[in-house]
Design a protein around this motif. Structure first.
Motif, short mmCIF file in Angstrom:
data_model
loop_
_atom_site.label_atom_id
_atom_site.label_comp_id
_atom_site.label_asym_id
_atom_site.label_seq_id
_atom_site.Cartn_x
_atom_site.Cartn_y
_atom_site.Cartn_z
N HIS A 1 29.83 61.20 7.70
CA HIS A 1 31.19 60.83 7.84
C HIS A 1 32.30 61.42 7.06
CE1 HIS A 1 34.99 58.09 7.97
NE2 HIS A 1 34.39 57.88 8.96
N SER B 1 44.48 61.98 11.15
CA SER B 1 44.29 60.91 10.41
C SER B 1 42.89 60.34 10.11
CB SER B 1 45.08 59.56 10.78
OG SER B 1 44.34 59.15 12.23
N GLN B 2 42.50 59.87 8.82
CA GLN B 2 41.36 59.41 8.80
C GLN B 2 40.97 58.29 9.75
OE1 GLN B 2 41.51 58.33 4.46
NE2 GLN B 2 40.25 60.14 4.04
N SER B 3 39.39 58.12 9.86
CA SER B 3 38.92 57.53 10.89
C SER B 3 37.87 56.60 10.36
CB SER B 3 38.33 58.38 12.21
OG SER B 3 37.93 57.39 13.00
N TYR B 4 37.99 55.53 10.20
CA TYR B 4 36.96 54.25 9.86
C TYR B 4 36.77 53.32 11.07
CZ TYR B 4 37.27 56.44 5.21
OH TYR B 4 37.14 57.39 4.05
N GLY B 5 37.32 53.50 11.86
CA GLY B 5 37.01 52.36 12.87
C GLY B 5 37.44 50.79 12.56
N LYS C 1 35.08 63.40 8.73
CA LYS C 1 36.30 62.64 9.07
C LYS C 1 37.06 62.21 7.83
CE LYS C 1 34.01 61.17 13.18
NZ LYS C 1 33.90 60.01 14.03
N ASN D 1 41.57 66.66 12.32
CA ASN D 1 41.71 65.51 12.32
C ASN D 1 43.27 65.24 11.81
OD1 ASN D 1 39.70 64.34 13.97
ND2 ASN D 1 38.48 64.91 12.17
#
Length: 283
Positions: free
Chosen positions: A37, A22-26, A40, A20
């Motif tokens: 998690h 970029s980090q993904s937290y929504g 990610k 990935n």
């Protein structure tokens, strides 16, 4: 996303994984409270900066010979580093004559650890393993297991924590020990004006690591680097007595707790707690 291949240590197979960017937290980062998690969170760009955050030289000065001394005085030689990260403790132990296996759930971390080991003149034996099924991938028995760097806080459910500790326990010989640490979340949860000394952990120059959101089920930390890049980690805030209770209930017979490498920490609030849990039965 970029698809890449990596080869770790003595594993004669190529592991394919998704990198990935970029980090993904929504849309609601403080709602992200799942153990899996972390996959990610430890993206390649963050992993590449991890040693800048930790600063191996500063960490060595802070820790001194604490872990070496505790392991040697208990005659522990064969060590399982269950959260090797970028390899700091594995490399330090190997340089001092210990036999080490280095495990982590993040392939990015393992790749960096292996690279750091080579640069330090050590060839790490690395194992990609989820703690909850550790013994599926780790088949030896060890004198000691270490779980350091606040890593245990990545487990968000009590079932996950109990399962992981049971796996650590099973990986040890009959008289084995587990050394596990975590931030002083008691101070963070109970003190709105909490500040960290950054004396022992996260001691990199001009790197900021501070809680951005804290409640009883989440400690969300923000990491800022000199190049203005920002990353986050969502972690479960473990209280000291809760961890001691879990260790006892899993089967460890004696638990000694240190605050910032001192057994007595009544007069000052440490940044970190370190628990040494002994498996052998003490009458």
């Amino acid at each position: 996303m970029t698809r890449i291949f990596c080869n770790y240590g003595d594993r004669n197979q190529k592991n394919e994984y998704i990198l990935n960017k970029s980090q993904s937290y929504g849309d609601a980062p403080t709602k992200v409270r799942k153990t899996d998690h972390y996959k990610k969170e430890y993206i390649q760009s963050f992993v590449e900066k991890w040693d800048e955050l930790i600063d191996w030289e500063a960490r060595q000065k802070g820790e001194g010979k604490f872990f070496l001394t505790e392991l040697k005085k208990r005659n522990k030689h064969k060590i399982l580093d269950v959260a090797t990260g970028t390899g700091y403790h594995s490399v330090a132990l190997m340089k001092n004559g210990f036999e080490v296996r280095s495990a982590d759930g993040s392939p990015e971390m393992l790749a960096k650890a292996f690279e750091n080991g080579k640069n330090a003149g050590q060839i790490l034996t690395t194992i990609q393993a989820d703690w909850r099924w550790l013994n599926r991938d780790v088949h030896s028995r060890f004198d000691a297991a270490i779980c350091l760097g606040n890593s245990f806080t990545h487990l968000f459910s009590e079932n996950d924590r109990r399962k992981a500790l049971a796996e650590f326990y099973s990986a040890l010989k009959h008289d084995g020990i587990l050394i596990i640490d975590h931030r002083n979340y008691d101070a963070i949860l109970d003190n709105q004006d909490f500040t960290t000394k950054h004396t022992y952990y996260y001691a990199g120059d001009n790197v900021k690591a501070a809680p951005e959101h804290v409640d009883n089920g989440l400690a969300r930390f923000r990491y800022e680097f000199p190049d203005e890049s920002v990353y986050h980690l969502n972690m479960f805030p473990l209280r000291e007595q809760y961890v001691r209770k879990l260790l006892k209930e899993v089967g460890f017979q004696k638990i000694t707790t240190y605050g910032d490498f001192q057994e007595t920490h009544k007069t000052d609030k440490p940044d970190f707690f370190i628990h040494i849990a002994e498996k052998s039965y003490n009458q």
